[in-house]
Design an enzyme around this catalytic site. Structure first.
Site, PDB file in Angstrom:
ATOM      1  N   MET A  38      24.590   8.607   1.780  1.00 56.70           N
ATOM      2  CA  MET A  38      24.270   9.804   2.257  1.00 56.70           C
ATOM      3  C   MET A  38      24.295   9.862   4.077  1.00 56.70           C
ATOM      4  SD  MET A  38      23.353  13.013   2.303  1.00 56.70           S
ATOM      5  CE  MET A  38      22.582  13.346   0.701  1.00 56.70           C
ATOM      6  N   PHE A  63     -11.848  -7.134  13.863  1.00 59.30           N
ATOM      7  CA  PHE A  63     -10.861  -7.592  13.110  1.00 59.30           C
ATOM      8  C   PHE A  63     -10.478  -6.624  12.049  1.00 59.30           C
ATOM      9  CE2 PHE A  63      -9.587  -9.804   9.037  1.00 59.30           C
ATOM     10  CZ  PHE A  63      -8.280 -10.257   9.585  1.00 59.30           C
ATOM     11  N   GLN A  64      -9.226  -6.204  11.965  1.00 63.57           N
ATOM     12  CA  GLN A  64      -8.489  -5.218  10.971  1.00 63.57           C
ATOM     13  C   GLN A  64      -9.096  -3.788  11.303  1.00 63.57           C
ATOM     14  OE1 GLN A  64      -8.492  -7.216   7.073  1.00 63.57           O
ATOM     15  NE2 GLN A  64      -6.227  -7.680   7.848  1.00 63.57           N
ATOM     16  N   LYS A  97     -17.680  -0.547   6.039  1.00 64.08           N
ATOM     17  CA  LYS A  97     -18.284  -1.755   4.950  1.00 64.08           C
ATOM     18  C   LYS A  97     -19.788  -1.629   4.888  1.00 64.08           C
ATOM     19  CE  LYS A  97     -17.282  -6.352   3.278  1.00 64.08           C
ATOM     20  NZ  LYS A  97     -16.551  -7.635   3.703  1.00 64.08           N
ATOM     21  N   GLU A 120       0.698  -1.143   0.004  1.00 60.22           N
ATOM     22  CA  GLU A 120      -0.022  -0.185  -0.098  1.00 60.22           C
ATOM     23  C   GLU A 120       0.820   1.223   0.152  1.00 60.22           C
ATOM     24  OE1 GLU A 120      -0.653  -2.540   1.847  1.00 60.22           O
ATOM     25  OE2 GLU A 120      -2.691  -3.154   1.424  1.00 60.22           O
TER      26      GLU A 120
HETATM   27  C1  LIG Z   1      18.517  14.295   1.513  1.00 65.37           C
HETATM   28  C2  LIG Z   1      17.784  15.513   1.183  1.00 65.37           C
HETATM   29  C3  LIG Z   1      18.466  16.639   0.969  1.00 65.37           C
HETATM   30  C4  LIG Z   1      17.905  17.929   0.484  1.00 65.37           C
HETATM   31  N1  LIG Z   1      18.595  19.106   0.091  1.00 65.37           N
HETATM   32  C5  LIG Z   1      18.086  19.934  -0.449  1.00 65.37           C
HETATM   33  C6  LIG Z   1      18.710  21.066  -1.053  1.00 65.37           C
HETATM   34  O1  LIG Z   1      20.022  21.005  -1.207  1.00 65.37           O
HETATM   35  N2  LIG Z   1      17.906  22.142  -1.590  1.00 65.37           N
HETATM   36  C7  LIG Z   1      16.731  21.947  -1.631  1.00 65.37           C
HETATM   37  O2  LIG Z   1      16.147  22.987  -2.191  1.00 65.37           O
HETATM   38  N3  LIG Z   1      15.957  21.034  -1.167  1.00 65.37           N
HETATM   39  C8  LIG Z   1      16.722  20.055  -0.343  1.00 65.37           C
HETATM   40  N4  LIG Z   1      15.861  19.145  -0.010  1.00 65.37           N
HETATM   41  C9  LIG Z   1      14.446  19.195   0.036  1.00 65.37           C
HETATM   42  C10 LIG Z   1      13.848  19.978   1.073  1.00 65.37           C
HETATM   43  O3  LIG Z   1      13.721  18.930   2.446  1.00 65.37           O
HETATM   44  C11 LIG Z   1      12.380  20.470   0.921  1.00 65.37           C
HETATM   45  O4  LIG Z   1      11.633  19.455   0.461  1.00 65.37           O
HETATM   46  C12 LIG Z   1      12.320  21.484  -0.358  1.00 65.37           C
HETATM   47  O5  LIG Z   1      13.449  22.488  -0.117  1.00 65.37           O
HETATM   48  C13 LIG Z   1      11.209  22.316  -0.291  1.00 65.37           C
HETATM   49  O6  LIG Z   1      10.802  22.970  -1.386  1.00 65.37           O
HETATM   50  P1  LIG Z   1       9.846  24.328  -1.475  1.00 65.37           P
HETATM   51  O7  LIG Z   1      10.387  25.318  -0.505  1.00 65.37           O
HETATM   52  O8  LIG Z   1       9.874  24.560  -2.888  1.00 65.37           O
HETATM   53  O9  LIG Z   1       8.439  23.850  -0.901  1.00 65.37           O
HETATM   54  P2  LIG Z   1       7.312  22.762  -1.189  1.00 65.37           P
HETATM   55  O10 LIG Z   1       7.419  21.674  -0.074  1.00 65.37           O
HETATM   56  O11 LIG Z   1       7.153  22.425  -2.661  1.00 65.37           O
HETATM   57  O12 LIG Z   1       6.161  23.565  -0.597  1.00 65.37           O
HETATM   58  C14 LIG Z   1       5.655  24.532  -1.693  1.00 65.37           C
HETATM   59  C15 LIG Z   1       5.218  25.881  -1.135  1.00 65.37           C
HETATM   60  O13 LIG Z   1       4.381  26.697  -2.035  1.00 65.37           O
HETATM   61  C16 LIG Z   1       3.088  26.613  -1.673  1.00 65.37           C
HETATM   62  N5  LIG Z   1       2.328  26.586  -2.857  1.00 65.37           N
HETATM   63  C17 LIG Z   1       1.629  25.407  -3.061  1.00 65.37           C
HETATM   64  N6  LIG Z   1       0.951  25.240  -4.075  1.00 65.37           N
HETATM   65  C18 LIG Z   1       1.061  26.708  -4.232  1.00 65.37           C
HETATM   66  C19 LIG Z   1       0.249  27.551  -5.512  1.00 65.37           C
HETATM   67  N7  LIG Z   1      -0.775  26.896  -6.375  1.00 65.37           N
HETATM   68  N8  LIG Z   1       0.441  28.897  -5.473  1.00 65.37           N
HETATM   69  C20 LIG Z   1       1.384  29.271  -4.400  1.00 65.37           C
HETATM   70  N9  LIG Z   1       2.039  28.592  -3.479  1.00 65.37           N
HETATM   71  C21 LIG Z   1       1.532  27.472  -3.437  1.00 65.37           C
HETATM   72  C22 LIG Z   1       2.899  25.906  -0.360  1.00 65.37           C
HETATM   73  O14 LIG Z   1       1.850  26.649   0.459  1.00 65.37           O
HETATM   74  C23 LIG Z   1       4.260  25.793   0.031  1.00 65.37           C
HETATM   75  O15 LIG Z   1       4.435  26.810   1.158  1.00 65.37           O
HETATM   76  C24 LIG Z   1      16.504  17.898   0.200  1.00 65.37           C
HETATM   77  C25 LIG Z   1      15.733  16.739   0.651  1.00 65.37           C
HETATM   78  C26 LIG Z   1      16.416  15.598   0.854  1.00 65.37           C
HETATM   79  C27 LIG Z   1      15.767  14.392   1.366  1.00 65.37           C
HETATM   80  C1  LIG Z   2      12.690   5.416   4.972  1.00 66.28           C
HETATM   81  C2  LIG Z   2      13.972   6.162   5.305  1.00 66.28           C
HETATM   82  N1  LIG Z   2      14.626   5.690   6.177  1.00 66.28           N
HETATM   83  C3  LIG Z   2      15.770   6.175   6.493  1.00 66.28           C
HETATM   84  C4  LIG Z   2      16.305   7.402   5.898  1.00 66.28           C
HETATM   85  C5  LIG Z   2      17.578   8.021   6.150  1.00 66.28           C
HETATM   86  N2  LIG Z   2      18.405   7.917   4.906  1.00 66.28           N
HETATM   87  C6  LIG Z   2      18.463   8.970   4.219  1.00 66.28           C
HETATM   88  S1  LIG Z   2      19.615   8.693   2.826  1.00 66.28           S
HETATM   89  C7  LIG Z   2      19.882   6.897   3.440  1.00 66.28           C
HETATM   90  C8  LIG Z   2      20.772   6.179   2.692  1.00 66.28           C
HETATM   91  C9  LIG Z   2      20.458   5.970   1.100  1.00 66.28           C
HETATM   92  O1  LIG Z   2      21.310   5.170   0.776  1.00 66.28           O
HETATM   93  P1  LIG Z   2      21.376   4.809  -0.932  1.00 66.28           P
HETATM   94  O2  LIG Z   2      19.937   4.567  -1.213  1.00 66.28           O
HETATM   95  O3  LIG Z   2      22.179   3.432  -1.343  1.00 66.28           O
HETATM   96  O4  LIG Z   2      21.446   6.160  -1.549  1.00 66.28           O
HETATM   97  P2  LIG Z   2      23.067   6.884  -1.533  1.00 66.28           P
HETATM   98  O5  LIG Z   2      22.943   7.730  -0.552  1.00 66.28           O
HETATM   99  O6  LIG Z   2      24.211   5.874  -1.237  1.00 66.28           O
HETATM  100  O7  LIG Z   2      23.151   7.469  -2.842  1.00 66.28           O
HETATM  101  C10 LIG Z   2      19.297   6.879   4.404  1.00 66.28           C
HETATM  102  C11 LIG Z   2      19.341   5.659   5.220  1.00 66.28           C
HETATM  103  C12 LIG Z   2      15.305   7.803   4.982  1.00 66.28           C
HETATM  104  N3  LIG Z   2      15.507   9.124   4.379  1.00 66.28           N
HETATM  105  N4  LIG Z   2      14.163   7.202   4.714  1.00 66.28           N
END
Ligand SMILES: Cc1cc2nc3c(=O)[nH]c(=O)nc-3n(C[C@H](O)[C@H](O)[C@H](O)COP(=O)(O)OP(=O)(O)OC[C@H]3O[C@@H](n4cnc5c(N)ncnc54)[C@H](O)[C@@H]3O)c2cc1C
Ligand SMILES: Cc1ncc(C[n+]2csc(CCOP(=O)(O)OP(=O)(O)O)c2C)c(N)n1
Ligand SMILES: [Mg+2]
Lengths: 181, 590
Positions: B482, B114-115, B164, B52
């Protein structure tokens, strides 16, 4: 590891904390209170008092009065977060819309004999509390007033045999001719 | 014009009336009547996933790639709880979904049947809104309302929990005539005074920068077109968040690349030094701001966002504009043109030459190798060899995700699907399944890590069942890269549990699923292998063996400001100790 700091705001700006009373008009649908209470607990906001009842039976509308504390920016967040809940009609910050009238009701049970009993009666009449129940050794008083008055009353009653308190929390309304609906 | 039908039939009818073509789901006792109703029609196509969570991510991928809401159907109890991670993911990234969950019959609710689980209770915090349907009379309204709420305002997931007994009950179905919701009416049109003030501020800017985000993508392709127009009219530089990639073409000269923790040097320094910041649909996430007290210290800020709670949440702004990006951008373009506005040419020229200086650092440069495939090189080649086909890219979470964001260049919106806010490993493959369903004839690639891919790998079977030729391109570094990178930064390089032990043979695994397996560990062979991957019209798992030690740069370490970025060459030739750059305070912030 000593400097436990978080990533989030408060670090760089210390703003004063204020108390605000919010009136929240909601659709009285199942779960709406859980949504509001959950928003406060989930986002770490304070609730000092929360009261809720249906105010317009036909329209299924309830009014929730929340007393909360926070910096101006937290209060603004709270209002924005409340407003984006789907069943919320309106959020009015009664603290900003001018001096609102605020009242709460408390029930106080005091138990005692002799001087304590006499003093309890005197205090009750000085505060204008109503006597709802009396036995030879106890009273139940009702007082309606501001939170401050209620608290002062309770504090004084502690000295004369207070055993139980029940409070409703704050109900509030803006002064003047304008309604919020 | 009401018709009598059962609750289960109403579900299907409402989906049809909403124009839903695909439902991602998995059956179980509490939704059997709905599955039966599905059986009797062929307008709504059901896509049987293998988990799911996969259904929800597939619906997210579908939604992001198609611009339509994604629809999920799961059973009560374990079906609902398995969907939670996906719902939380959609909530964080503002993805419109409607998720229908089965529930035990109303008279058993609360009895630990159940469930049974308290689905509305559990999902309250990870959905935009949810409903427990208690009577058949409410069902048609709730179903249509769910679509309205999911798509309007800031999009998000909506759960409809359907007991249901109500699925069996007969009632009258009417499609509500009006879309108006009685309480939920988000503002889409921005306040004109604020927009005018914003235009004035922009026209007087000396060092402006556009900082755009996922909101522009949410707002639809028209918003991206208007953004392009405004950026080109003004001549200002533009950077985007991870969620905003593709709204502005990466090939354009005014594009500075992504900003934030792993953003480019030029984007982050432009944010740091700008005097006017124009935030359009981004939410000042902590991956962007870094240290809040050092964030963009010289700027006046404009913030366009449809959600008032995004405004002034972490960063104070000077001109808030609550509204939909497309609406506000349209007004901005019009006012800019009408007033024949133009920022001071000399100032702007000076600003650009400063930016060009930063750009010349070439922060994404890396030392390539003839022996091992550098992960950055792999993405570069993947991009070069597929760009003509305008592919849809999804990712898992980790270093590979960041390299994909940095080295793959996006020209158009809705072509990039990644888990940003929740950072859910396992997102990419099911999201690719969803994107492929939305665009059956396009190239869809999941850029994966060898650890992440194992979290939702079972969805390969879904891809096979529906002949979806998704490509899983694994940057296999044998590490949770990472995590390893952070362990180097924070914990003295003690790689506690971050080595990818006992990996499966991904080629054989692909074959076991009936897909095509390809492995490559030789840089000189890479192009040919990638061509092989894209030339087969079947699902492929590509095991790309890359350098195990490579780290992801540039990087703003936690607790540092934008101008304290780590660049690739910081390490020098020998890959010196990076463990000393984050202080004790920063360690708390990760
Ligand atoms: C390992 C990892 C590393 C990351 N590193 C980075 C990084 O280096 N740089 C980076 O940028 N991000 C990075 N992120 C992602 C970060 O965590 C955020 O998800 C991201 O920066 C959020 O993007 P955003 O500000 O565009 O917001 P979003 O989450 O896309 O939010 C959208 C915003 O726009 C508004 N909005 C929605 N619809 C509308 C509309 N129709 N009109 C006007 N406003 C609207 C919402 O209210 C909200 O405030 C990383 C994520 C991970 C998992
Ligand atoms: C469900 C979940 N569990 C744990 C994490 C924490 N986490 C972030 S990146 C990462 C490692 C990812 O490894 P891999 O898919 O091999 O990517 P790589 O960084 O090596 O490119 C982990 C464990 C997460 N982001 N999501
Ligand atoms: Mg890895």
């Amino acid at each position: 590891m000593l400097q436990m700091k978080t990533h989030y705001p408060d670090a760089h700006r210390v703003e004063p904390v204020n108390r605000h009373t919010l009136a929240v008009v909601v659709d009285n649908e199942p779960g709406v209170l859980a949504r509001i209470a959950g928003l406060f607990s989930g986002r770490g906001y304070n609730i000092e008092s929360l009261t809720v009842t249906e105010t317009e039976h036909e329209a299924h509308i309830s009014r929730i009065t929340i007393v909360t504390t926070g910096t101006d920016s937290i209060i603004q967040q709270i209002k924005s977060q409340l407003e984006r809940l789907v069943p919320v009609h309106r959020v009015v910050d009664l603290t900003l819309t001018g001096e609102a009238v605020e009242r709460e009701l408390c029930l106080v049970k005091v138990v005692g004999k002799g001087d304590h009993r006499v003093e309890a009666m005197r205090l009750a009449s000085a505060f204008g509390a109503r006597t709802l129940d009396a036995t030879l050794t106890s009273f139940v008083y009702e007082l309606t007033g501001t939170t401050d008055e209620v608290e002062r009353f309770i504090k004084l009653m502690m000295a004369v045999g207070l055993v139980e308190v029940s409070r409703t929390g704050v109900a509030a309304m803006a002064r003047g001719a304008e309604g919020i609906m | 014009m009401s018709e009598t039908m059962t609750g289960a039939e109403m579900v299907i009818r409402a989906l049809q009336d909403q124009g839903v073509e695909h439902v991602f789901g998995y059956p179980g006792g509490a939704v059997l009547p709905i599955y039966d109703a599905l059986f009797h029609q062929d307008k709504v196509r059901h896509v049987l996933v293998r988990h799911e969570q996969g259904a929800v991510h597939a619906a997210e991928g579908y939604a992001r790639a198609s611009g339509k809401p994604g629809v999920v159907l799961v059973t009560s109890g374990p079906g609902a709880t398995n969907a939670i991670t996906g719902l939380a993911d959609a909530m964080m990234d503002s993805i419109p979904l409607v998720c229908i969950t089965g529930q035990v019959p109303t008279h058993l609710i609360g009895s630990d049947a159940f469930q049974e689980c308290d689905t509305v209770g559990i999902t309250r915090h990870c959905t935009k809104h949810n409903y427990l349907v208690k009577s058949i009379e409410d069902l048609p309204r709730i179903l249509h309302e769910a679509f309205y709420v999911a798509q309007n305002g800031r999009p998000g997931p909506v759960v409809v929990d359907l007991p249901k007994d109500i699925q069996f009950k007969a009632g009258s179905y009417v499609r509500p005539l009006s879309n108006q919701h009685k309480t939920y009416r988000p503002t889409v049109k921005g306040d004109m005074d604020h927009i005018r003030a914003a235009i004035e501020l922009m026209a007087n800017a000396k060092r402006p920068v556009f900082y755009t985000g996922g909101g522009v993508i949410n707002s639809g392709p028209h918003a991206s077109a208007l953004l392009r127009e405004l950026v080109q009219l003004t001549g200002f530089p533009i950077t985007s968040t991870l969620m905003g990639l593709g709204a502005y073409p990466a090939s354009d000269r005014q594009w500075l690349g992504m900003l934030g923790m792993h953003g480019t040097y030029e984007a982050n320094l432009a944010m740091h030094e700008c005097d006017v910041m124009i935030n359009i649909g981004a939410r000042f996430d902590d991956r962007i701001t870094g240290r809040l007290d050092a964030f963009s210290p010289f700027s006046k800020r404009i913030h366009v966002d449809i959600d008032p709670s995004s405004i002034n949440k972490t960063v104070k702004v000077d001109i808030p504009i609550v509204g939909d990006c497309a609406h506000v951008l349209e007004d901005m373009v019009r006012l800019w043109r009408q007033g024949a506005k133009q920022a001071d040419k000399v100032d702007l020229q000076e600003w650009w030459s400063k930016i060009e200086g930063w750009r010349a650092r070439n922060c994404l440069a890396f030392k390539n190798s003839k022996e091992t495939i550098k992960p950055q090189y792999a993405i570069q080649r993947l991009y070069e060899l597929t760009k003509d086909r305008s592919p849809y890219i999804t990712t898992e979470v980790g270093q590979h995700q960041m390299w994909a964001a940095q080295y793959f260049k996006f020209e158009d919106p809705n072509h990039w699907m990644t888990s940003g806010g929740h950072g859910t490993m396992g997102y990419g493959l099911p999201a690719a399944v969803g994107a492929q369903l939305a665009h059956p004839n396009s190239l869809v690639i999941d850029i994966a890590g060898e650890a992440s891919i194992q979290m939702m790998l079972q969805e390969m079977s879904t891809a096979l069942q529906y002949n979806l030729p998704v490509k899983v391109f694994i940057l296999n570094n044998e590490y949770m890269g990472m995590v390893r990178q952070w362990q180097e930064l924070l914990h003295g390089g003690r790689y506690s549990q971050s080595y990818s032990e006992s990996l499966p043979d991904f080629v054989k695994l692909a074959e076991a699923y009936g897909a095509v397996g390809i492995r490559c560990d030789d840089p000189s062979d890479l192009d040919a292998r990638i061509m092989e991957m894209i030339s087969v019209n079947r699902p492929v798992i590509f095991d790309c063996i890359v350098d195990k030690t490579e780290n992801c740069f540039p990087m703003i370490p936690s607790g540092k400001a934008h101008n304290e970025m780590l660049l690739n060459d910081y390490l020098g030739e020998t890959g010196a100790d990076i463990g000393s750059v984050i202080d004790e305070k920063g360690k708390m912030l990760v």
